[in-house]
Design a protein around this motif. Structure first.
Motif, PDB file in Angstrom:
ATOM      1  N   LEU A 229      -5.472 -11.530  -2.512  1.00  0.00           N
ATOM      2  CA  LEU A 229      -6.770 -11.197  -3.105  1.00  0.00           C
ATOM      3  C   LEU A 229      -7.952 -11.783  -2.343  1.00  0.00           C
ATOM      4  N   GLN A 230      -7.690 -12.359  -1.155  1.00  0.00           N
ATOM      5  CA  GLN A 230      -8.776 -12.951  -0.371  1.00  0.00           C
ATOM      6  C   GLN A 230      -9.757 -11.899   0.134  1.00  0.00           C
ATOM      7  N   ASP A 231      -9.218 -10.707   0.362  1.00  0.00           N
ATOM      8  CA  ASP A 231      -9.985  -9.665   1.024  1.00  0.00           C
ATOM      9  C   ASP A 231      -9.441  -8.310   0.572  1.00  0.00           C
ATOM     10  N   ARG A 232     -10.313  -7.322   0.408  1.00  0.00           N
ATOM     11  CA  ARG A 232      -9.875  -6.003  -0.062  1.00  0.00           C
ATOM     12  C   ARG A 232      -8.922  -5.338   0.940  1.00  0.00           C
ATOM     13  N   GLU A 233      -9.152  -5.564   2.228  1.00  0.00           N
ATOM     14  CA  GLU A 233      -8.280  -4.968   3.245  1.00  0.00           C
ATOM     15  C   GLU A 233      -6.884  -5.576   3.178  1.00  0.00           C
ATOM     16  N   ILE A 234      -6.806  -6.899   2.967  1.00  0.00           N
ATOM     17  CA  ILE A 234      -5.508  -7.560   2.826  1.00  0.00           C
ATOM     18  C   ILE A 234      -4.773  -7.016   1.602  1.00  0.00           C
ATOM     19  N   PHE A 235      -5.518  -6.839   0.510  1.00  0.00           N
ATOM     20  CA  PHE A 235      -4.922  -6.300  -0.718  1.00  0.00           C
ATOM     21  C   PHE A 235      -4.382  -4.890  -0.493  1.00  0.00           C
ATOM     22  N   LYS A 236      -5.151  -4.072   0.203  1.00  0.00           N
ATOM     23  CA  LYS A 236      -4.712  -2.700   0.489  1.00  0.00           C
ATOM     24  C   LYS A 236      -3.451  -2.709   1.358  1.00  0.00           C
ATOM     25  N   ASN A 237      -3.416  -3.590   2.352  1.00  0.00           N
ATOM     26  CA  ASN A 237      -2.224  -3.698   3.205  1.00  0.00           C
ATOM     27  C   ASN A 237      -0.999  -4.122   2.391  1.00  0.00           C
ATOM     28  N   PHE A 238      -1.217  -5.067   1.473  1.00  0.00           N
ATOM     29  CA  PHE A 238      -0.143  -5.518   0.593  1.00  0.00           C
ATOM     30  C   PHE A 238       0.409  -4.345  -0.225  1.00  0.00           C
ATOM     31  N   LEU A 239      -0.480  -3.549  -0.789  1.00  0.00           N
ATOM     32  CA  LEU A 239      -0.055  -2.400  -1.595  1.00  0.00           C
ATOM     33  C   LEU A 239       0.712  -1.382  -0.754  1.00  0.00           C
ATOM     34  N   GLU A 240       0.237  -1.153   0.471  1.00  0.00           N
ATOM     35  CA  GLU A 240       0.916  -0.189   1.365  1.00  0.00           C
ATOM     36  C   GLU A 240       2.346  -0.648   1.663  1.00  0.00           C
ATOM     37  N   LEU A 241       2.512  -1.942   1.923  1.00  0.00           N
ATOM     38  CA  LEU A 241       3.844  -2.469   2.245  1.00  0.00           C
ATOM     39  C   LEU A 241       4.721  -2.532   0.993  1.00  0.00           C
ATOM     40  N   LEU A 242       4.122  -2.810  -0.164  1.00  0.00           N
ATOM     41  CA  LEU A 242       4.869  -2.806  -1.424  1.00  0.00           C
ATOM     42  C   LEU A 242       5.344  -1.393  -1.744  1.00  0.00           C
ATOM     43  N   LEU A 243       4.512  -0.420  -1.426  1.00  0.00           N
ATOM     44  CA  LEU A 243       4.884   0.989  -1.617  1.00  0.00           C
ATOM     45  C   LEU A 243       6.082   1.350  -0.752  1.00  0.00           C
ATOM     46  N   LEU A 244       6.076   0.912   0.512  1.00  0.00           N
ATOM     47  CA  LEU A 244       7.205   1.189   1.410  1.00  0.00           C
ATOM     48  C   LEU A 244       8.500   0.614   0.848  1.00  0.00           C
ATOM     49  N   TYR A 245       8.417  -0.564   0.257  1.00  0.00           N
ATOM     50  CA  TYR A 245       9.613  -1.189  -0.322  1.00  0.00           C
ATOM     51  C   TYR A 245      10.178  -0.320  -1.442  1.00  0.00           C
ATOM     52  N   HIS A 246       9.331   0.180  -2.307  1.00  0.00           N
ATOM     53  CA  HIS A 246       9.815   0.975  -3.441  1.00  0.00           C
ATOM     54  C   HIS A 246      10.285   2.369  -3.007  1.00  0.00           C
ATOM     55  N   VAL A 247       9.692   2.891  -1.943  1.00  0.00           N
ATOM     56  CA  VAL A 247      10.204   4.146  -1.379  1.00  0.00           C
ATOM     57  C   VAL A 247      11.611   3.931  -0.822  1.00  0.00           C
ATOM     58  N   LEU A 282       7.182   3.899 -10.635  1.00  0.00           N
ATOM     59  CA  LEU A 282       6.641   2.721  -9.955  1.00  0.00           C
ATOM     60  C   LEU A 282       5.881   3.128  -8.687  1.00  0.00           C
ATOM     61  N   ILE A 283       6.462   4.039  -7.935  1.00  0.00           N
ATOM     62  CA  ILE A 283       5.821   4.532  -6.709  1.00  0.00           C
ATOM     63  C   ILE A 283       4.460   5.149  -7.039  1.00  0.00           C
ATOM     64  N   GLU A 284       4.418   5.959  -8.095  1.00  0.00           N
ATOM     65  CA  GLU A 284       3.166   6.594  -8.506  1.00  0.00           C
ATOM     66  C   GLU A 284       2.138   5.561  -8.957  1.00  0.00           C
ATOM     67  N   ALA A 285       2.609   4.495  -9.627  1.00  0.00           N
ATOM     68  CA  ALA A 285       1.696   3.443 -10.092  1.00  0.00           C
ATOM     69  C   ALA A 285       1.065   2.713  -8.904  1.00  0.00           C
ATOM     70  N   ILE A 286       1.864   2.435  -7.878  1.00  0.00           N
ATOM     71  CA  ILE A 286       1.341   1.761  -6.686  1.00  0.00           C
ATOM     72  C   ILE A 286       0.376   2.688  -5.942  1.00  0.00           C
ATOM     73  N   GLN A 287       0.740   3.951  -5.834  1.00  0.00           N
ATOM     74  CA  GLN A 287      -0.137   4.920  -5.177  1.00  0.00           C
ATOM     75  C   GLN A 287      -1.474   5.036  -5.905  1.00  0.00           C
ATOM     76  N   GLU A 288      -1.434   5.004  -7.223  1.00  0.00           N
ATOM     77  CA  GLU A 288      -2.661   5.086  -8.014  1.00  0.00           C
ATOM     78  C   GLU A 288      -3.528   3.845  -7.806  1.00  0.00           C
ATOM     79  N   THR A 289      -2.881   2.690  -7.695  1.00  0.00           N
ATOM     80  CA  THR A 289      -3.621   1.446  -7.445  1.00  0.00           C
ATOM     81  C   THR A 289      -4.293   1.501  -6.074  1.00  0.00           C
ATOM     82  N   ILE A 290      -3.586   2.045  -5.075  1.00  0.00           N
ATOM     83  CA  ILE A 290      -4.164   2.211  -3.728  1.00  0.00           C
ATOM     84  C   ILE A 290      -5.364   3.147  -3.789  1.00  0.00           C
ATOM     85  N   LYS A 291      -5.199   4.245  -4.513  1.00  0.00           N
ATOM     86  CA  LYS A 291      -6.277   5.237  -4.638  1.00  0.00           C
ATOM     87  C   LYS A 291      -7.515   4.621  -5.277  1.00  0.00           C
ATOM     88  N   LYS A 292      -7.317   3.784  -6.280  1.00  0.00           N
ATOM     89  CA  LYS A 292      -8.438   3.167  -6.993  1.00  0.00           C
ATOM     90  C   LYS A 292      -9.262   2.257  -6.086  1.00  0.00           C
TER      91      LYS A 292
END
Length: 314
Positions: A229-247, A282-292
């Motif tokens: 949560l230090q930076d929005r870009e770091i958070f977005k990267n975290f979500l992208e990698l978390l999405l890959l894990y669930h895929v 779960l995948i859709e929830a992470i994608q929605e969080t990325i979109k937001k």
């Protein structure tokens, strides 16, 4: 890029180097890295290994090399005139001279006319130019016609992972850095970044603690939230990698290759415990969080909401 590098090695060896090359390829295809390697081969030809020169080329401090980048949104006529002026002066160091113009598709017409004049009336036979572009379709045709065109393709994640591991990068970082950048130098730097390392550890802990009912995900997430949560870009990267894990949970069920091979035992456990529709939710929830995040939604609240969604699926 290896094929292009081999081409230049043979061309230089046979003394058939052209005076202008247009190197085209998407971001991350290694254009700058290729030019650095070729520049070193040209400037250090038939001489002992010179690591100091490699550093100078990389840092753009080599006296016989000039790199021009766009000023703002365009490459301007004044920048090309400055190039002509510099190259009309006697070089401080004897030998070949090199100029590199990046994002040449951003060159305006007056700058292009000045460059064409410079190309048509070369100051020396030992001047070599490299024009770099992410999009050759947006280039002025006359520049393309006067250049020898080299096309590079984007390096894929597996190839970049192999290259990173050969450089000593740990498997987890080498596996996931290519999904955030295709540039080898940036990937190496990323692998050393404490924020990136912490992010990977966070995802690993999410995977390892999936079946541990003594741990509440919302509480667990709140303790580690500072990492992402230090930076929005770091958070977005975290979500992208978390999405890959669930895929990967879906890919495992379908007997397809998974990205997080180093976490395979945990992917197997979680995938076997969940229904396909639950994983998709779960995948859709992470994608929605990325979109937001494109709407600058509060990152702390977004992560908190996601932790509760993950908790319900355990």
């Amino acid at each position: 890029m290896k094929r292009a590098l081999h081409f230049f090695e043979q061309t230089i060896k046979k003394n058939r180097l052209s005076h202008l090359y247009l190197i085209s390829g998407p971001k991350g295809s290694g254009k700058e890295q290729l030019v650095d390697l070729v520049s070193y081969m040209i400037l250090n030809q038939n001489k002992p290994e010179n690591n100091h020169m490699k550093i100078q080329i990389k840092q753009r401090t080599m006296s016989n090399m000039m790199v021009i980048e766009p000023e703002g949104l365009t490459l301007k006529k004044e920048q090309i005139i400055n190039l002509q002026t510099e190259f009309s002066k006697t070089a401080l160091v004897k030998g070949p001279r090199i100029y590199v113009i990046t994002h040449v598709e951003k060159m305006n017409q007056s700058a292009a006319n000045s460059l064409l004049k410079f190309m048509e009336d070369p100051i020396s036979k030992e001047v070599y130019g490299f024009l770099l572009t992410d999009n050759i379709d947006n280039m002025i045709p006359t520049i393309i016609s006067r250049s020898q065109v080299i096309h590079l393709t984007e390096i894929n994640e597996d190839a970049l992972k192999t290259e990173l591991m050969q450089l000593g990068v740990l498997e987890n970082a080498a596996t996931l850095a290519p999904y955030l950048t295709k540039d080898i130098d940036q990937a190496v730097e990323l692998s050393k970044d404490p924020n990136f390392i912490g992010m990977l550890d966070f995802i690993e802990q999410i995977a390892k603690n999936w079946g541990n009912r003594n741990i509440s995900y919302p509480i667990f997430f709140s303790k580690l939230a500072g990492i992402v949560l230090q930076d929005r870009e770091i958070f977005k990267n975290f979500l992208e990698l978390l999405l890959l894990y669930h895929v990967d949970l879906i890919h495992y069920r379908a007997n397809q290759p998974i990205i997080y091979a180093y976490l395979k035992e945990f992917i197997q456990i979680q995938s076997d415990q969940m229904k396909v529709n639950e994983i998709n939710e779960l995948i859709e929830a992470i994608q929605e969080t990325i979109k937001k995040q494109t709407y600058y939604i509060n990152t702390e609240l977004a992560l908190d909401e996601l932790s509760y969604i993950l908790e319900k699926k355990r």
